[in-house]
Enzyme design. Sequence first.
Site, short mmCIF file in Angstrom:
data_model
loop_
_atom_site.label_atom_id
_atom_site.label_comp_id
_atom_site.label_asym_id
_atom_site.label_seq_id
_atom_site.Cartn_x
_atom_site.Cartn_y
_atom_site.Cartn_z
N ASP A 44 0.78 -1.27 -0.11
CA ASP A 44 -0.05 -0.01 -0.08
C ASP A 44 0.90 1.15 0.05
O ASP A 44 1.81 1.32 0.93
CB ASP A 44 -0.90 0.04 1.18
CG ASP A 44 -1.78 1.29 1.48
OD1 ASP A 44 -2.53 1.56 0.55
OD2 ASP A 44 -1.23 2.17 2.15
N TYR A 49 2.98 9.95 -0.83
CA TYR A 49 4.01 9.60 -0.01
C TYR A 49 5.46 9.91 -0.76
O TYR A 49 6.56 9.76 -0.16
CB TYR A 49 3.89 8.01 0.21
CG TYR A 49 2.83 7.64 0.97
CD1 TYR A 49 1.75 8.35 1.49
CD2 TYR A 49 2.68 6.34 1.08
CE1 TYR A 49 0.88 7.90 2.20
CE2 TYR A 49 1.25 5.72 1.88
CZ TYR A 49 0.43 6.61 2.57
OH TYR A 49 -0.61 6.10 3.19
N LYS A 74 -2.82 5.54 -3.92
CA LYS A 74 -3.99 6.75 -3.56
C LYS A 74 -3.74 8.02 -4.37
O LYS A 74 -2.62 8.32 -4.72
CB LYS A 74 -4.06 7.16 -2.30
CG LYS A 74 -3.75 5.90 -1.16
CD LYS A 74 -3.77 6.15 0.24
CE LYS A 74 -3.72 5.00 1.02
NZ LYS A 74 -2.20 4.75 1.27
N HIS A 107 -7.45 9.62 -1.54
CA HIS A 107 -6.64 9.64 -0.35
C HIS A 107 -7.29 10.26 0.74
O HIS A 107 -7.37 9.75 1.91
CB HIS A 107 -5.24 10.44 -0.63
CG HIS A 107 -4.16 10.11 0.38
ND1 HIS A 107 -2.76 9.95 0.05
CD2 HIS A 107 -4.41 10.10 1.84
CE1 HIS A 107 -2.16 9.86 1.21
NE2 HIS A 107 -2.87 9.82 2.20
#
Length: 295
Positions: A44, A49, A74, A107
């Site tokens: 994930d 990120y 996401k 997200h």
Amino acid sequence: MNYPITLNNGVSMPTVGYGVFQSAPEETAVAVETALKAGYRHIDTSAGYGNEREVGEGIRRSGIDRDDVFIETKVWVSDYGYDETLHAFEKSAAKLGVSQIDLLILHQPMPQHFERTLNAYRALEQLLADGKVRSIGVSNFMPHHLAALRAQTEIIPAVNQVELHPYFTQSAVQRANAEHGILTQAWSPIGGITFYPGWGENRKSVLEDETIGRIAAEHGKTPAQVMLRWHLQQGRSVIPKSTNAQRIAQNIDVFDFALVDDDLNVINALDRGVRGGPDPDAVDPSTWKLEIPEA
Ligand code: A2P
């Protein structure tokens, strides 16, 4: 080792995924490779990120067939909107080095810009219809966001990924998810958010909770393993994160013991009703100044 769960569209997903939130890009490829070698088959990540490229690199380095790994990522809010989200898929897929993403989720809800959130979700529906993603979902949606989404879009999300650990169990969100066949996926499943530096004062780490420590000792397991088991036995998916090889292995070694109902109830009762992460209704994530670069 990697027990799968069937999502509401028939797609199978390993219940224990490996999370890479806050994993520095330079650490991520090694960590993902380590996780895959330890038996994880579900990673994930998120465009937000900043480590999708390294996730892809870790998968390739592991030598494990891409089709044997379930990849979840996401779309960040700066890419919400119909055309923008279609393009967000292209960016993420190129960085990951794949042509298809197994699970693509929004997200955050953006209550302040909900029309853009809806258009982003409509783009996910299109990507699903085109076979570019195998399943779609959301993250950090509260019951009223889910209701608004349901009223204005076609496809029920497969997954709602939310903050969930023994100190914040979100029973209303879990109920709303269950009512509509949406899988609850726990982020910070072992409560990292209760002790991450910079996320608030006077917090207590759930990893140091006395009750969980007692149950762990009774089962000859660690507090992290007990919390992961608590999730799995209540039907949730988990994505624990660690960059330490021993703890990466420990967090998937949770299939050889079982908690009894009394353990589950005692842990459920630890809920404090206080979230560690941002309140999805109180923050406007578009103010966070995070833009997702092109691939
Ligand atoms: P580390 O990367 O040094 O292992 P969460 O996924 O709930 O947000 O928790 C992640 C945090 O918990 C990270 O700080 C991680 O640190 C730590 N952690 C991960 N696995 C374990 C474990 N089995 N025991 C103790 N701490 C853990």
